[in-house]
Design a protein around this motif. Structure first.
Motif, PDB file in Angstrom:
ATOM      1  N   ARG A 106      41.907  36.310  41.554  1.00 49.21           N
ATOM      2  CA  ARG A 106      42.722  37.063  40.601  1.00 49.21           C
ATOM      3  C   ARG A 106      42.491  36.568  39.174  1.00 49.21           C
ATOM      4  N   ARG A 107      42.314  35.262  39.033  1.00 47.55           N
ATOM      5  CA  ARG A 107      42.054  34.735  37.691  1.00 47.55           C
ATOM      6  C   ARG A 107      40.703  35.227  37.174  1.00 47.55           C
ATOM      7  N   ALA A 108      39.740  35.355  38.084  1.00 51.66           N
ATOM      8  CA  ALA A 108      38.432  35.871  37.674  1.00 51.66           C
ATOM      9  C   ALA A 108      38.548  37.310  37.189  1.00 51.66           C
ATOM     10  N   GLN A 109      39.373  38.095  37.862  1.00 55.23           N
ATOM     11  CA  GLN A 109      39.552  39.493  37.470  1.00 55.23           C
ATOM     12  C   GLN A 109      40.167  39.617  36.085  1.00 55.23           C
ATOM     13  N   ASN A 110      41.007  38.661  35.710  1.00 51.95           N
ATOM     14  CA  ASN A 110      41.752  38.743  34.456  1.00 51.95           C
ATOM     15  C   ASN A 110      41.145  37.909  33.329  1.00 51.95           C
ATOM     16  N   ALA A 111      40.056  37.184  33.620  1.00 55.81           N
ATOM     17  CA  ALA A 111      39.494  36.260  32.641  1.00 55.81           C
ATOM     18  C   ALA A 111      38.414  36.920  31.792  1.00 55.81           C
ATOM     19  N   GLY A 112      38.102  36.260  30.684  1.00 55.96           N
ATOM     20  CA  GLY A 112      36.958  36.670  29.887  1.00 55.96           C
ATOM     21  C   GLY A 112      35.668  36.327  30.609  1.00 55.96           C
ATOM     22  N   LYS A 113      34.559  36.822  30.091  1.00 59.07           N
ATOM     23  CA  LYS A 113      33.276  36.667  30.789  1.00 59.07           C
ATOM     24  C   LYS A 113      32.897  35.206  31.008  1.00 59.07           C
ATOM     25  N   LEU A 114      33.227  34.357  30.050  1.00 59.27           N
ATOM     26  CA  LEU A 114      32.825  32.957  30.154  1.00 59.27           C
ATOM     27  C   LEU A 114      33.484  32.266  31.342  1.00 59.27           C
ATOM     28  N   LYS A 115      34.801  32.447  31.470  1.00 61.78           N
ATOM     29  CA  LYS A 115      35.531  31.791  32.551  1.00 61.78           C
ATOM     30  C   LYS A 115      35.426  32.555  33.870  1.00 61.78           C
ATOM     31  N   GLN A 116      35.128  33.837  33.766  1.00 59.68           N
ATOM     32  CA  GLN A 116      35.095  34.682  34.964  1.00 59.68           C
ATOM     33  C   GLN A 116      34.152  34.134  36.016  1.00 59.68           C
ATOM     34  N   ALA A 117      32.965  33.697  35.588  1.00 59.99           N
ATOM     35  CA  ALA A 117      31.963  33.197  36.528  1.00 59.99           C
ATOM     36  C   ALA A 117      32.447  31.942  37.237  1.00 59.99           C
ATOM     37  N   PHE A 118      33.094  31.052  36.485  1.00 56.71           N
ATOM     38  CA  PHE A 118      33.579  29.801  37.092  1.00 56.71           C
ATOM     39  C   PHE A 118      34.666  30.078  38.130  1.00 56.71           C
ATOM     40  N   TYR A 119      35.610  30.944  37.780  1.00 53.65           N
ATOM     41  CA  TYR A 119      36.681  31.262  38.717  1.00 53.65           C
ATOM     42  C   TYR A 119      36.126  31.972  39.954  1.00 53.65           C
ATOM     43  N   ALA A 120      35.160  32.850  39.749  1.00 46.82           N
ATOM     44  CA  ALA A 120      34.574  33.579  40.879  1.00 46.82           C
ATOM     45  C   ALA A 120      33.899  32.616  41.851  1.00 46.82           C
ATOM     46  N   LYS A 121      33.171  31.646  41.306  1.00 47.08           N
ATOM     47  CA  LYS A 121      32.515  30.656  42.168  1.00 47.08           C
ATOM     48  C   LYS A 121      33.543  29.848  42.948  1.00 47.08           C
ATOM     49  N   ASP A 122      34.628  29.471  42.272  1.00 46.21           N
ATOM     50  CA  ASP A 122      35.688  28.724  42.957  1.00 46.21           C
ATOM     51  C   ASP A 122      36.328  29.568  44.054  1.00 46.21           C
ATOM     52  N   SER A 123      36.471  30.860  43.791  1.00 41.24           N
ATOM     53  CA  SER A 123      37.027  31.761  44.797  1.00 41.24           C
ATOM     54  C   SER A 123      36.127  31.791  46.024  1.00 41.24           C
TER      55      SER A 123
END
Length: 361
Positions: A106-123
């Motif tokens: 969910r954080r990846a969906q709501n994050a900017g592009k920079l953080k999105q990748a990191f959150y997606a990997k953690d997911s």
């Protein structure tokens, strides 16, 4: 000697009973908080688990439910921290890793592009960890499928990985397997494969309602209303008590312009659930579109609109518009005008209501 031996084992038995009792008490205490959460009393549940954590900071399940509460409140950053705690205090429980994956997703969906990748990997990592901890965790595998479908390859996504999970799910749970394959086929708009998947599922699992719904939606979406009607009828052979099945059948009849048959099925839906709001709306729509059952349509929409706090503005606009159409069909132009204006108050961009007002002004 016998007395001493008896006394020794009696003491051991007593200790076991005490330990078992303490375990039951602890479960019972947690159960109170879980029930508060499941009943939707999030504030009370939060207070309950906060108190529990004050007395036992490392109580994994309490940390987990704090995460669930914040997740439901859409505070995904806070939820992440609580799920991390739960996973730290009990590294062996699959559901903790899975829900941590949900929070990062969910954080990846709501994050900017920079953080999105990191959150997606953690997911992804946490979904895969959940599967590692419990290979039979179908929900974690389903979540991994969703990730693999939506994530680009450089983040670990890919259809091949999704299909691998679907195959493994099929080996664990046949019903869930068909659902997983259906999700993959529908994601890639493979209509024929989607149809074949759910048709086969119905043949193998004729009492599983989910496949009828999926196949009904397929036919309805393709405007194959006769086929949709047959699916709903077949479903009713196995379940004739659920309002939504009658409702679906009514919709298929209505869109096929078989209004009398549609009205009959909507009445059956309301017999099963008198407050089934979507059916109330559809009776109103039927009346507005067909110029039939005007009295019943008016009453249904008035009942529907009495619950207006439950609907979004676009839904309200359509309900007011349908009621306006009924009044217009009955020759009550002033009442019709009022409803069209109410529709535009709900949604100022509702073009059908604008056109109706131009027509009757």
């Amino acid at each position: 000697m016998r007395y001493l031996l008896f006394e020794k084992y009696s003491l051991a038995a007593v200790l076991l009973i005490l330990l078992f009792s303490n375990s039951l008490i602890a479960q019972s205490e947690i159960g109170k908080g879980v029930k508060l959460f499941e009943d939707g009393n999030l504030s009370e549940a939060k207070t309950f688990f906060q108190q529990k954590i004050k007395s036992d900071k490392k109580h994994a399940e309490s940390n987990f439910y704090m995460g669930r509460i914040y997740f439901d409140e859409e505070d995904y950053e806070e939820a992440t921290e609580w799920f991390k705690n739960a996973a730290k205090y009990n590294e062996e429980l699959s559901k903790y890793a899975m829900w941590l994956g949900h929070a990062y997703g969910r954080r990846a969906q709501n994050a900017g592009k920079l953080k999105q990748a990191f959150y997606a990997k953690d997911s992804r990592k946490n979904y895969e960890k959940a599967i590692e901890l419990d290979p039979d965790n179908v929900e974690a595998r389903e979540s991994a499928i969703e990730f693999y479908l939506q994530a680009p390859g450089f983040l670990g996504g890919g259809r091949d990985k999704a299909e691998e999970q679907a195959t493994l799910i099929s080996n664990i749970d046949g019903v869930a397997g068909f659902i997983a394959w259906g999700r993959i086929y529908s994601y890639y708009d493979e209509i024929e494969s989607t149809y074949e998947n759910y048709s086969t599922a119905i043949e193998i699992y004729p009492e599983e309602m989910v496949f009828y719904y999926r196949l009904f939606n397929y036919h309805f979406g393709e405007k194959e209303y006769d086929e949709a009607i047959e699916i709903a009828k077949k479903q009713l052979v196995y379940n004739d008590t659920t309002a939504v099945i009658y409702h679906n059948l009514g919709n298929a009849y209505q869109w096929a312009d078989r209004f009398d048959e549609a009205f009959v099925e909507y009445q059956k839906a309301l017999e099963s659930d008198p407050e089934f709001s979507t059916t109330l709306y559809q009776i109103g729509r039927l009346a507005a579109v067909s110029n039939m059952y005007l009295k019943e349509g008016e009453e249904s929409l008035i009942q529907f609109l009495a619950q207006k706090d439950e609907y979004d503005n676009n839904t309200l606009a359509w309900a007011y518009f349908r009621l306006g159409t009924i009044y217009e069909n009955k020759g009550n132009i002033e009442a019709a005008k009022d409803q069209y204006e109410q529709a535009l108050k709900a949604n100022e961009d509702h073009d059908e209501s604008k056109e109706a007002l131009r027509r009757i002004s």
